[in-house]
Motif scaffolding. Sequence first.
Motif, PDB file in Angstrom:
ATOM      1  N   ALA A 168       0.669  -1.172  -0.146  1.00  0.00           N
ATOM      2  CA  ALA A 168      -0.342  -0.314   0.286  1.00  0.00           C
ATOM      3  C   ALA A 168       0.503   1.594   0.112  1.00  0.00           C
ATOM      4  O   ALA A 168       0.434   2.353  -0.562  1.00  0.00           O
ATOM      5  CB  ALA A 168      -0.917  -0.423   1.502  1.00  0.00           C
ATOM      6  N   MET A 169       2.300   1.218   0.642  1.00  0.00           N
ATOM      7  CA  MET A 169       2.709   2.594   0.651  1.00  0.00           C
ATOM      8  C   MET A 169       3.378   2.854  -1.034  1.00  0.00           C
ATOM      9  O   MET A 169       3.617   3.357  -1.018  1.00  0.00           O
ATOM     10  CB  MET A 169       4.417   1.816   1.821  1.00  0.00           C
ATOM     11  CG  MET A 169       3.512   1.813   2.515  1.00  0.00           C
ATOM     12  SD  MET A 169       3.343   3.169   3.363  1.00  0.00           S
ATOM     13  CE  MET A 169       2.050   2.174   5.129  1.00  0.00           C
ATOM     14  N   THR A 170       3.158   1.521  -2.076  1.00  0.00           N
ATOM     15  CA  THR A 170       3.999   2.405  -3.003  1.00  0.00           C
ATOM     16  C   THR A 170       3.095   3.620  -4.200  1.00  0.00           C
ATOM     17  O   THR A 170       3.842   4.661  -5.064  1.00  0.00           O
ATOM     18  CB  THR A 170       3.365   0.583  -4.287  1.00  0.00           C
ATOM     19  OG1 THR A 170       2.242   0.667  -4.004  1.00  0.00           O
ATOM     20  CG2 THR A 170       4.419  -0.254  -3.720  1.00  0.00           C
ATOM     21  N   THR A 171       1.853   3.750  -3.256  1.00  0.00           N
ATOM     22  CA  THR A 171       1.237   4.782  -3.876  1.00  0.00           C
ATOM     23  C   THR A 171       2.098   6.442  -2.882  1.00  0.00           C
ATOM     24  O   THR A 171       1.356   7.472  -3.718  1.00  0.00           O
ATOM     25  CB  THR A 171      -0.339   5.246  -3.658  1.00  0.00           C
ATOM     26  OG1 THR A 171      -0.190   5.263  -1.874  1.00  0.00           O
ATOM     27  CG2 THR A 171      -1.094   3.711  -3.417  1.00  0.00           C
ATOM     28  N   PHE A 172       2.670   6.645  -2.308  1.00  0.00           N
ATOM     29  CA  PHE A 172       3.266   7.219  -2.495  1.00  0.00           C
ATOM     30  C   PHE A 172       4.705   7.860  -2.547  1.00  0.00           C
ATOM     31  O   PHE A 172       5.268   8.706  -2.151  1.00  0.00           O
ATOM     32  CB  PHE A 172       3.739   7.430  -1.015  1.00  0.00           C
ATOM     33  CG  PHE A 172       2.792   7.371   0.610  1.00  0.00           C
ATOM     34  CD1 PHE A 172       1.263   8.183   0.305  1.00  0.00           C
ATOM     35  CD2 PHE A 172       2.350   5.899   1.349  1.00  0.00           C
ATOM     36  CE1 PHE A 172       0.201   8.462   0.970  1.00  0.00           C
ATOM     37  CE2 PHE A 172       0.708   5.554   1.735  1.00  0.00           C
ATOM     38  CZ  PHE A 172      -0.269   6.627   1.674  1.00  0.00           C
TER      39      PHE A 172
END
Length: 181
Positions: free
Chosen positions: A37-41
């Motif tokens: 989910a952190m890939t979006t940042f």
Amino acid sequence: MNRTWLYVVGGVLLAGVIHIATVVMVPYFATDDAWSAMTTFGREDTFHTLPRTEAGAEPLASLDPHMLYAVCRFSLTDGPLRITATLPNDFWSIAVFDRRGRNRFSLNQRSAERSELDMAVITPVQMAQLRQDPPSALETAIVVEIPLQQGFALIRVFVADETLLPQARAALDTADCAGSL
């Protein structure tokens, strides 16, 4: 009649075992974990300041609106991780999470007893290798030995009111999540 009850009880027990096994195994087979989910940042090995938390539009679940956050995804497969930042004297904290989002280590300004954050995240194997010839750069660093390969670090800075927001953003902009010592 007795045989029918035996089949019914056996079927219910088997269904219960299958249900419990499925519930327990879901986290291990889920592909949408916290690390992914952190890939979006943004890209790995860089701190990314998250947008301000507003009701109904949180970038991540359960964030405090009085805090400003920066997140860094990392992988320890190629070597240790060095985290540095110049943070304000007000409340700040850093937490290291594993790939599934479980907190593995946390530290705040009181525990660190300084506003300069200098931390190394190392696996047990890497620690054993570093003990043979420790780099001088680790003399002042807080060394965190964690048995994980991938995870993310989350820095929180307290923002008491909106006038302190630029100072908090500037502090998070100094955060570095380098992939080497």
